[in-house]
Design an enzyme around this catalytic site. Structure first.
Site, short mmCIF file in Angstrom:
data_model
loop_
_atom_site.label_atom_id
_atom_site.label_comp_id
_atom_site.label_asym_id
_atom_site.label_seq_id
_atom_site.Cartn_x
_atom_site.Cartn_y
_atom_site.Cartn_z
N ASP A 151 12.24 0.70 -5.02
CA ASP A 151 12.18 0.97 -6.46
C ASP A 151 13.51 0.72 -7.16
O ASP A 151 13.89 1.46 -8.07
CB ASP A 151 11.69 2.41 -6.70
CG ASP A 151 11.47 2.70 -8.18
OD1 ASP A 151 11.14 1.76 -8.94
OD2 ASP A 151 11.67 3.86 -8.61
N TYR A 152 14.23 -0.34 -6.75
CA TYR A 152 15.40 -0.73 -7.55
C TYR A 152 14.92 -1.19 -8.92
O TYR A 152 13.92 -1.90 -9.03
CB TYR A 152 16.15 -1.88 -6.86
CG TYR A 152 17.05 -1.41 -5.74
CD1 TYR A 152 18.26 -0.78 -6.02
CD2 TYR A 152 16.70 -1.61 -4.42
CE1 TYR A 152 19.09 -0.35 -5.00
CE2 TYR A 152 17.53 -1.19 -3.39
CZ TYR A 152 18.73 -0.56 -3.69
OH TYR A 152 19.54 -0.14 -2.68
N GLU A 153 15.65 -0.78 -9.97
CA GLU A 153 15.25 -1.12 -11.34
C GLU A 153 16.34 -1.85 -12.12
O GLU A 153 16.10 -2.33 -13.22
CB GLU A 153 14.82 0.16 -12.07
CG GLU A 153 13.70 0.89 -11.30
CD GLU A 153 13.00 1.99 -12.08
OE1 GLU A 153 13.47 2.33 -13.19
OE2 GLU A 153 11.99 2.51 -11.57
N HIS A 154 17.56 -1.88 -11.56
CA HIS A 154 18.69 -2.56 -12.21
C HIS A 154 19.38 -3.43 -11.15
O HIS A 154 19.53 -3.00 -10.01
CB HIS A 154 19.68 -1.55 -12.78
CG HIS A 154 19.03 -0.54 -13.68
ND1 HIS A 154 18.66 -0.82 -14.98
CD2 HIS A 154 18.65 0.75 -13.45
CE1 HIS A 154 18.08 0.25 -15.51
NE2 HIS A 154 18.06 1.22 -14.61
N GLN A 213 4.21 0.29 -11.93
CA GLN A 213 4.45 1.41 -12.86
C GLN A 213 3.75 1.14 -14.20
O GLN A 213 4.38 0.76 -15.18
CB GLN A 213 5.95 1.62 -13.07
CG GLN A 213 6.71 1.95 -11.78
CD GLN A 213 8.18 2.26 -12.03
OE1 GLN A 213 8.53 2.98 -12.97
NE2 GLN A 213 9.06 1.72 -11.20
#
Ligand code: NAG
Length: 303
Positions: A151-154, A213
């Protein structure tokens, strides 16, 4: 004696087929709940667990940052950032022995660390993978975990670097028997999708679930929009088990009291409901996990 041999092999083969097909059928009753990111004292045993679903808790988060007061990136050396007082190795063992249908995973990354964005920031593919395999193997064994969620988002690295780091990590953890399942948790953002879809193109065979998501879409999403988003993401992650999702603080997407379950029933009748996940147990505790119960009842129902 001799003539009984082929019969015996046939029976063994039959038993094998029956057990294989029942394992596959069971995996469409999948319910997943993220837990532990918000330090609201939620425990596994607070969450209602229907015996007729496959239930995965996902500990949030392990992050490759230092745990100091101003956290900084560690190039793949993961530390625990979830509420490990309430979600300890002992509590993982207890919930799994009380409920044979429960498995527990951990999630990597998340949106933020302290009050800053959590970046995927490897120094090189080889060094990141080596550090990640070693630090995560220790955590997964200590906590007796079963799976991993990405769940890396950046991102401070391009999509090829992300693809190789995560692909090689999953390859090694699966090959070594450290994890039995893996998921990814993208959302509809250009940079996020370019990283996760690149990973999907090369390593989809290692990724069991796509925890999309859907709650990152606008608050007030309606059922027909939701169905369209589901179709789009199912085609982006072709061949994948895309799970549907809601957020329990009501901040985005199609909410459980405005049609989420209508959409789920529709997908179920089309045999496209691969599972449901919720962000998060920490927030759901306030309303007594009402929608977790409803989600699991829907997944467990046979029509
Ligand atoms: C759903 O929302 C879209 C965009 O706002 C709108 O055009 C559409 O009419 C809505 N559908 C329903 C059934 O309310």
């Amino acid at each position: 004696m001799e003539s009984s041999q082929p019969l015996l092999s046939l029976l063994i083969l039959q038993a094998l087929f029956i057990s294989l097909s029942s394992t596959q059928a069971a995996s469409t009753n999948l319910f997943q709940e993220y837990i532990g990111a918000e330090f609201k004292n939620v425990r596994f045993s607070d969450v209602p667990i229907n015996p007729n679903v496959d239930f995965h808790f996902i500990l949030s988060f392990a992050i490759d940052y230092t745990t100091s007061s101003s956290p900084s990136p560690t190039n793949g050396n993961f530390n625990i950032f979830w509420d490990s007082d309430n979600l300890s190795p002992f509590q993982v063992s207890s919930i799994k022995s009380d409920h044979p249908n429960v498995k527990v995973a951990l999630s990597l990354g998340g949106d933020s660390v302290g009050d800053k964005c959590a970046y995927f920031k490897p120094s090189s593919v080889d060094s990141w993978v080596q550090n990640a395999v070693s630090s995560l193997t220790k955590i997964i064994k200590k906590y007796n975990l079963d799976g991993i969620d990405i769940d890396y988002e950046h991102f401070s690295a391009d999509s090829d670097t992300f693809t190789e780091c995560i692909g090689q990590l999953l390859t090694t953890l699966k090959k070594n028997g450290i994890i039995s399942f893996a998921s990814i948790a993208p959302f509809d953002d250009h940079q996020v999708q370019s990283h996760y879809m690149a990973l999907w193109r090369k390593y989809s065979h290692l990724i069991d679930y796509v925890n999309f998501q859907f709650y990152a879409y606008d608050k007030g999403t309606n059922v027909s929009q939701f169905m369209r988003y589901f179709k789009t993401q199912t085609s982006n992650y072709k061949g994948g088990k895309v799970l549907v999702s809601f957020i329990s603080d009501g901040s985005g997407g199609l909410s459980p009291d405005h049609g989420f379950f209508t959409a789920c029933s529709r997908l179920k009748s089309q045999q496209e409901l691969n599972g449901i996940f919720v962000w998060s147990a920490d927030d759901s505790k306030a309303n007594g996990f009402r929608y977790e119960k409803q989600s699991q009842a829907l997944l467990a129902s046979t029509h």
